[in-house]
Write a protein that holds these residues in place. Sequence first.
Motif, mmCIF file in Angstrom:
data_model
loop_
_atom_site.group_PDB
_atom_site.id
_atom_site.type_symbol
_atom_site.label_atom_id
_atom_site.label_comp_id
_atom_site.label_asym_id
_atom_site.label_seq_id
_atom_site.Cartn_x
_atom_site.Cartn_y
_atom_site.Cartn_z
ATOM 1 N N LEU A 51 0.849 -1.187 0.000
ATOM 2 C CA LEU A 51 0.000 0.000 0.000
ATOM 3 C C LEU A 51 0.885 1.237 0.000
ATOM 4 C CD1 LEU A 51 -2.781 1.407 0.332
ATOM 5 C CD2 LEU A 51 -2.520 1.075 2.800
ATOM 6 N N ILE A 52 0.805 2.043 -1.059
ATOM 7 C CA ILE A 52 1.669 3.208 -1.228
ATOM 8 C C ILE A 52 0.840 4.488 -1.163
ATOM 9 C CG2 ILE A 52 3.274 4.394 -2.776
ATOM 10 C CD1 ILE A 52 4.023 1.721 -3.963
ATOM 11 N N GLY A 53 1.326 5.462 -0.423
ATOM 12 C CA GLY A 53 0.645 6.746 -0.348
ATOM 13 C C GLY A 53 1.494 7.758 0.376
ATOM 14 N N PRO A 54 1.241 9.044 0.161
ATOM 15 C CA PRO A 54 2.032 10.096 0.803
ATOM 16 C C PRO A 54 1.754 10.175 2.294
ATOM 17 C CG PRO A 54 0.186 11.048 -0.373
ATOM 18 C CD PRO A 54 0.197 9.593 -0.718
ATOM 19 N N GLU A 55 2.544 10.973 2.982
ATOM 20 C CA GLU A 55 2.368 11.196 4.414
ATOM 21 C C GLU A 55 0.942 11.655 4.708
ATOM 22 O OE1 GLU A 55 3.750 14.389 7.873
ATOM 23 O OE2 GLU A 55 4.535 14.533 5.831
ATOM 24 N N GLY A 56 0.341 11.061 5.726
ATOM 25 C CA GLY A 56 -0.973 11.494 6.175
ATOM 26 C C GLY A 56 -2.126 11.050 5.302
ATOM 27 N N ALA A 57 -1.879 10.212 4.296
ATOM 28 C CA ALA A 57 -2.941 9.817 3.367
ATOM 29 C C ALA A 57 -3.896 8.786 3.952
ATOM 30 C CB ALA A 57 -2.324 9.283 2.071
ATOM 31 N N ALA A 131 4.062 1.995 2.555
ATOM 32 C CA ALA A 131 5.240 2.793 2.216
ATOM 33 C C ALA A 131 4.803 4.098 1.579
ATOM 34 C CB ALA A 131 6.152 2.029 1.250
ATOM 35 N N ARG A 132 5.667 5.111 1.692
ATOM 36 C CA ARG A 132 5.419 6.378 1.013
ATOM 37 C C ARG A 132 5.952 6.354 -0.413
ATOM 38 N NH1 ARG A 132 7.147 11.013 5.477
ATOM 39 N NH2 ARG A 132 5.985 10.175 7.235
ATOM 40 N N LEU A 133 6.976 5.523 -0.641
ATOM 41 C CA LEU A 133 7.680 5.527 -1.915
ATOM 42 C C LEU A 133 7.595 4.169 -2.586
ATOM 43 C CD1 LEU A 133 10.924 7.261 -0.583
ATOM 44 C CD2 LEU A 133 9.008 8.389 -1.741
ATOM 45 N N VAL A 134 7.826 4.136 -3.885
ATOM 46 C CA VAL A 134 7.918 2.873 -4.610
ATOM 47 C C VAL A 134 9.238 2.199 -4.249
ATOM 48 C CG1 VAL A 134 6.435 3.635 -6.492
ATOM 49 C CG2 VAL A 134 8.898 4.048 -6.617
ATOM 50 N N PRO A 135 9.316 0.866 -4.344
ATOM 51 C CA PRO A 135 10.497 0.141 -3.875
ATOM 52 C C PRO A 135 11.827 0.584 -4.464
ATOM 53 C CG PRO A 135 8.681 -1.382 -4.184
ATOM 54 C CD PRO A 135 8.220 -0.052 -4.710
ATOM 55 N N ARG A 136 11.828 1.065 -5.690
ATOM 56 C CA ARG A 136 13.123 1.470 -6.278
ATOM 57 C C ARG A 136 13.747 2.647 -5.536
ATOM 58 N NH1 ARG A 136 9.511 3.415 -10.284
ATOM 59 N NH2 ARG A 136 9.386 5.703 -10.329
ATOM 60 N N ASP A 137 12.940 3.346 -4.735
ATOM 61 C CA ASP A 137 13.441 4.510 -3.994
ATOM 62 C C ASP A 137 13.661 4.206 -2.514
ATOM 63 O OD1 ASP A 137 13.335 6.135 -6.292
ATOM 64 O OD2 ASP A 137 11.206 6.568 -5.959
ATOM 65 N N TRP A 138 13.697 2.937 -2.145
ATOM 66 C CA TRP A 138 13.876 2.572 -0.732
ATOM 67 C C TRP A 138 15.349 2.504 -0.322
ATOM 68 C CZ3 TRP A 138 10.010 -2.060 0.336
ATOM 69 C CH2 TRP A 138 8.694 -1.600 0.087
ATOM 70 N N GLY A 139 16.264 2.541 -1.273
ATOM 71 C CA GLY A 139 17.685 2.443 -0.950
ATOM 72 C C GLY A 139 18.096 1.047 -0.522
ATOM 73 N N LEU A 140 17.469 0.023 -1.104
ATOM 74 C CA LEU A 140 17.772 -1.360 -0.733
ATOM 75 C C LEU A 140 19.120 -1.787 -1.311
ATOM 76 C CD1 LEU A 140 14.267 -2.978 -1.336
ATOM 77 C CD2 LEU A 140 15.247 -2.195 0.834
ATOM 78 N N SER A 141 19.812 -2.634 -0.559
ATOM 79 C CA SER A 141 21.108 -3.135 -1.020
ATOM 80 C C SER A 141 21.092 -4.630 -1.317
ATOM 81 C CB SER A 141 22.193 -2.839 0.028
ATOM 82 O OG SER A 141 21.873 -3.434 1.272
ATOM 83 N N LEU A 142 20.053 -5.336 -0.872
ATOM 84 C CA LEU A 142 19.938 -6.767 -1.150
ATOM 85 C C LEU A 142 19.219 -6.970 -2.481
ATOM 86 C CD1 LEU A 142 18.867 -8.335 2.290
ATOM 87 C CD2 LEU A 142 21.111 -8.447 1.192
#
Length: 249
Positions: A51-57, A131-142
Amino acid sequence: MNAGAPHRQLTLDLTTPPAEARADFLPAPANQDALRVLDHPHLWPGGRMLLIGPEGAGKSHMAAFWAAENGARRIGCAALRTDAADALAVERGAVVVEDADHAGHAAGAEEALFHLWNLCGARECLLLLTARLVPRDWGLSLPDLQSRMDAMPQVRLGPPDEALLAAVLVKLFADRQLQVAAPLIDWLVLHMDRDLGLARRLVAAMDRAAMAQKTPPTRRLASDLLDKLTGRGASMDPDDQSRGTDDPS
């Protein structure tokens, strides 16, 4: 308390938790798709949904009543640890992980989320991430976790319309037991961005200021605080200048 000070109960910051039942949620075009998806978890591919949405959504509110209705364990991603994943992923149970976009910035969270993902699949345990962001913007390293998050089915919360923004403002003030006049709600809807996170911050700031000043919230106060919160100011109606700080609307 001074005899002349307006009577008010304690604010949300002190005693009143936010209302998180489904009955307290405000359905609107911006969230109808997400509501429909959350209400049919048996249709989720692999039993997983992001579930993706901005802060407070409304992500946390939706996660809260979904967890209550589905008997789900609920945890913030920053607190997720590998050794806790086994207890979270109950056979044919349900788990909610909030703020999954923090996984790339919390020690051990990536490994724990990857382990939880695998356990949920093996145990047919529903998994809801917010999450607020899509996964590509999570900074994942795995890489293995990144590929799974990228492939995860998603539903998004859309931007609020004026009716939803007004309803959210009313609810936020009510949660803080803070009474405001209807014209002030109308003015806010016209003068602020349709940003529910901003609405939450604004109401909190107005609550603090009204308590400090021992006066009801005013249009002038709302304008001043919007100026501070947005850094660009809120245009004020010309007659607001003449009303001054005593106008309760």
